[in-house]
Write a protein that holds these residues in place. Structure first.
Motif, PDB file in Angstrom:
ATOM      1  N   VAL A  22    -104.303 -73.924  54.032  1.00 26.34           N
ATOM      2  CA  VAL A  22    -104.854 -74.759  53.282  1.00 26.34           C
ATOM      3  C   VAL A  22    -105.448 -74.097  52.098  1.00 26.34           C
ATOM      4  O   VAL A  22    -105.645 -74.483  51.111  1.00 26.34           O
ATOM      5  N   SER A  23    -106.275 -73.091  52.360  1.00 28.38           N
ATOM      6  CA  SER A  23    -106.874 -72.237  51.523  1.00 28.38           C
ATOM      7  C   SER A  23    -105.989 -71.682  50.422  1.00 28.38           C
ATOM      8  O   SER A  23    -106.140 -71.987  48.883  1.00 28.38           O
TER       9      SER A  23
ATOM     10  N   VAL B 295    -104.477 -81.219  47.831  1.00 29.72           N
ATOM     11  CA  VAL B 295    -103.616 -80.625  48.736  1.00 29.72           C
ATOM     12  C   VAL B 295    -103.573 -81.300  50.160  1.00 29.72           C
ATOM     13  O   VAL B 295    -103.144 -81.336  51.124  1.00 29.72           O
TER      14      VAL B 295
ATOM     15  N   ASP C 165    -106.639 -81.585  57.741  1.00 30.12           N
ATOM     16  CA  ASP C 165    -105.764 -81.091  56.815  1.00 30.12           C
ATOM     17  C   ASP C 165    -104.590 -82.434  56.786  1.00 30.12           C
ATOM     18  O   ASP C 165    -104.801 -83.491  57.377  1.00 30.12           O
TER      19      ASP C 165
ATOM     20  N   VAL D 139    -106.618 -83.070  51.904  1.00 32.37           N
ATOM     21  CA  VAL D 139    -107.441 -82.583  52.926  1.00 32.37           C
ATOM     22  C   VAL D 139    -108.435 -83.770  52.831  1.00 32.37           C
ATOM     23  O   VAL D 139    -108.812 -84.442  51.858  1.00 32.37           O
TER      24      VAL D 139
ATOM     25  N   ALA E 152    -104.986 -74.813  48.342  1.00 35.96           N
ATOM     26  CA  ALA E 152    -105.868 -75.181  47.253  1.00 35.96           C
ATOM     27  C   ALA E 152    -106.042 -74.246  46.175  1.00 35.96           C
ATOM     28  O   ALA E 152    -106.339 -74.579  45.186  1.00 35.96           O
TER      29      ALA E 152
ATOM     30  N   LEU F 181    -110.032 -78.899  60.046  1.00 37.59           N
ATOM     31  CA  LEU F 181    -110.116 -77.866  59.041  1.00 37.59           C
ATOM     32  C   LEU F 181    -111.653 -77.166  59.499  1.00 37.59           C
ATOM     33  O   LEU F 181    -111.458 -76.065  59.695  1.00 37.59           O
TER      34      LEU F 181
ATOM     35  N   ALA G 174    -106.400 -76.804  62.279  1.00 36.96           N
ATOM     36  CA  ALA G 174    -105.430 -76.558  61.115  1.00 36.96           C
ATOM     37  C   ALA G 174    -105.412 -75.007  60.892  1.00 36.96           C
ATOM     38  O   ALA G 174    -106.296 -74.445  61.409  1.00 36.96           O
TER      39      ALA G 174
ATOM     40  N   LEU H   8    -109.306 -79.271  47.366  1.00 35.96           N
ATOM     41  CA  LEU H   8    -109.085 -79.772  48.646  1.00 35.96           C
ATOM     42  C   LEU H   8    -108.325 -81.037  48.825  1.00 35.96           C
ATOM     43  O   LEU H   8    -107.374 -81.506  49.488  1.00 35.96           O
TER      44      LEU H   8
ATOM     45  N   ARG I 282     -98.624 -78.908  48.520  1.00 40.75           N
ATOM     46  CA  ARG I 282     -99.336 -79.396  49.568  1.00 40.75           C
ATOM     47  C   ARG I 282     -99.704 -78.299  50.575  1.00 40.75           C
ATOM     48  O   ARG I 282     -98.962 -77.429  50.900  1.00 40.75           O
ATOM     49  N   ALA I 283    -100.626 -78.320  51.378  1.00 42.19           N
ATOM     50  CA  ALA I 283    -100.948 -77.647  52.590  1.00 42.19           C
ATOM     51  C   ALA I 283     -99.829 -77.566  53.623  1.00 42.19           C
ATOM     52  O   ALA I 283     -99.521 -78.423  53.846  1.00 42.19           O
TER      53      ALA I 283
ATOM     54  N   ALA J 118    -106.484 -72.749  58.448  1.00 44.61           N
ATOM     55  CA  ALA J 118    -107.212 -72.802  57.233  1.00 44.61           C
ATOM     56  C   ALA J 118    -106.748 -71.588  56.202  1.00 44.61           C
ATOM     57  O   ALA J 118    -107.041 -72.020  55.043  1.00 44.61           O
TER      58      ALA J 118
END
Length: 311
Positions: A295-296, A234, A253, A236, A299, A259, A290, A231, A309-310, A292
């Motif tokens: 982002v996941s 990226v 994020d 967070v 990550a 997030l 965000a 996290l 990067r997210a 999610a």
């Protein structure tokens, strides 16, 4: 004072009653708005606007709760209340009751009560209403309300966690816990986790499920350390923030969008529970939300050696 001015003065109290009954910011706001519409349309002028409006918002909230319970039974994964940053109602004489009753742990205990028990407990035990006012609000006799109050109090006392540490100690320990999480300090995290610590995540099926029903220090530690590095990599960020009257955090994020949130239960110098709300529908009232899933994915890519990067 005009009717609108009376209502605006009492709005914080009305929202606070509705939120504790419903566990939802959005539903509580809708209940308050419905209360205003009924007040505005009423031809009579009540002797006590506070008693009248509290009664109306309680009645509206009970009806909403009854229909909401059907939806909650069909909810995907664990259900948690919507996070509340600050309680708009302040009463120094009842500060302890107000703070305790808005915690995630207390709201989850309230979920076990019937709608009537829940309403009676909130009005009587939290806000200190007299039984005549409580009876009027829930449309039951005073004797029936006293019985409902006894049952509700017993159920709450049986399951209620006791946060023995003072607020400053809890906030300081939670701060150290968040620092250790950000730094990926496994040893520090391990020292702060209770043996039976739990980590629960509410995604509603609309976001990645992080920590669904993870229990035990070893399992929670494994999850926290698996999350921390990817996290951070990226972009967070973890922002300490009071949540539902408890220590907590807002995760953002790289663009500053929300997030998820954490609330952290602390007892006996240890973290007892971490409750994560990641369902975007439950975060929208806090600000821009965000993606999610993006982002996941970022990550996970970092975890497997393809950092990015997210989105």
């Amino acid at each position: 004072m005009t009717r609108d001015e009376e209502f605006q003065e009492l709005r914080p109290l009305l929202f606070s009653i509705a939120y504790r009954i419903l566990g939802s910011v959005a539903e509580a706001e809708d209940a308050v708005q419905e209360t205003w519409l009924r007040y505005e349309a009423s031809a009579t002028v009540p002797d006590s606007p506070k008693a009248f409006l509290s009664s109306v918002v309680t009645h509206v909230s009970i009806n909403v709760l009854r229909s909401a319970r059907v939806r909650r039974e069909e909810y995907v994964g664990p259900w948690l209340p919507e996070p509340l940053l600050t309680d708009p109602y302040d009463d120094p004489q009842r500060s302890a009751e107000l703070a305790d009753s808005v915690s995630m742990a207390a709201l989850l205990l309230l979920e076990r009560l019937s709608p009537l028990e829940r309403a009676v407990f909130v009005l009587r035990e939290v806000f200190g209403f007299g039984f005549p006012e409580v009876a009027s609000a829930v449309e039951r006799s005073e004797a029936a309300c006293r019985q409902l109050a006894v049952r509700a109090r017993r159920h709450m006392n049986e399951g209620r966690p006791r946060f023995e540490a003072d607020r400053r100690e809890r906030r300081e320990l939670a701060g150290r816990f968040l620092d250790a999480f950000r730094e990926g300090d496994v040893g520090a995290l391990a020292e702060m986790l209770a043996a039976d610590v739990q980590m629960v995540s509410d995604s509603g099926g609309k976001a990645p499920q992080w920590g669904k029903g993870v229990a035990g220090a070893a399992n929670v530690l494994r999850l926290l350390t698996a999350m921390s590095g990817p996290l951070a990599a990226v972009g967070v960020t973890v922002e300490p923030h009071g949540m539902n009257g408890q220590p907590g955090a807002i995760f953002r994020d790289p663009d500053g969008r929300i997030l998820n949130t954490w609330t952290i239960d602390v007892l006996d110098g240890r973290v007892q529970a971490v409750r994560t709300v990641i369902n975007p529908d439950k975060l929208a009232h806090l600000g821009p939300v965000a993606d999610a899933w993006a982002v996941s994915r970022a990550a996970n890519a970092h975890r497997h050696g393809t950092p990015g990067r997210a989105e």
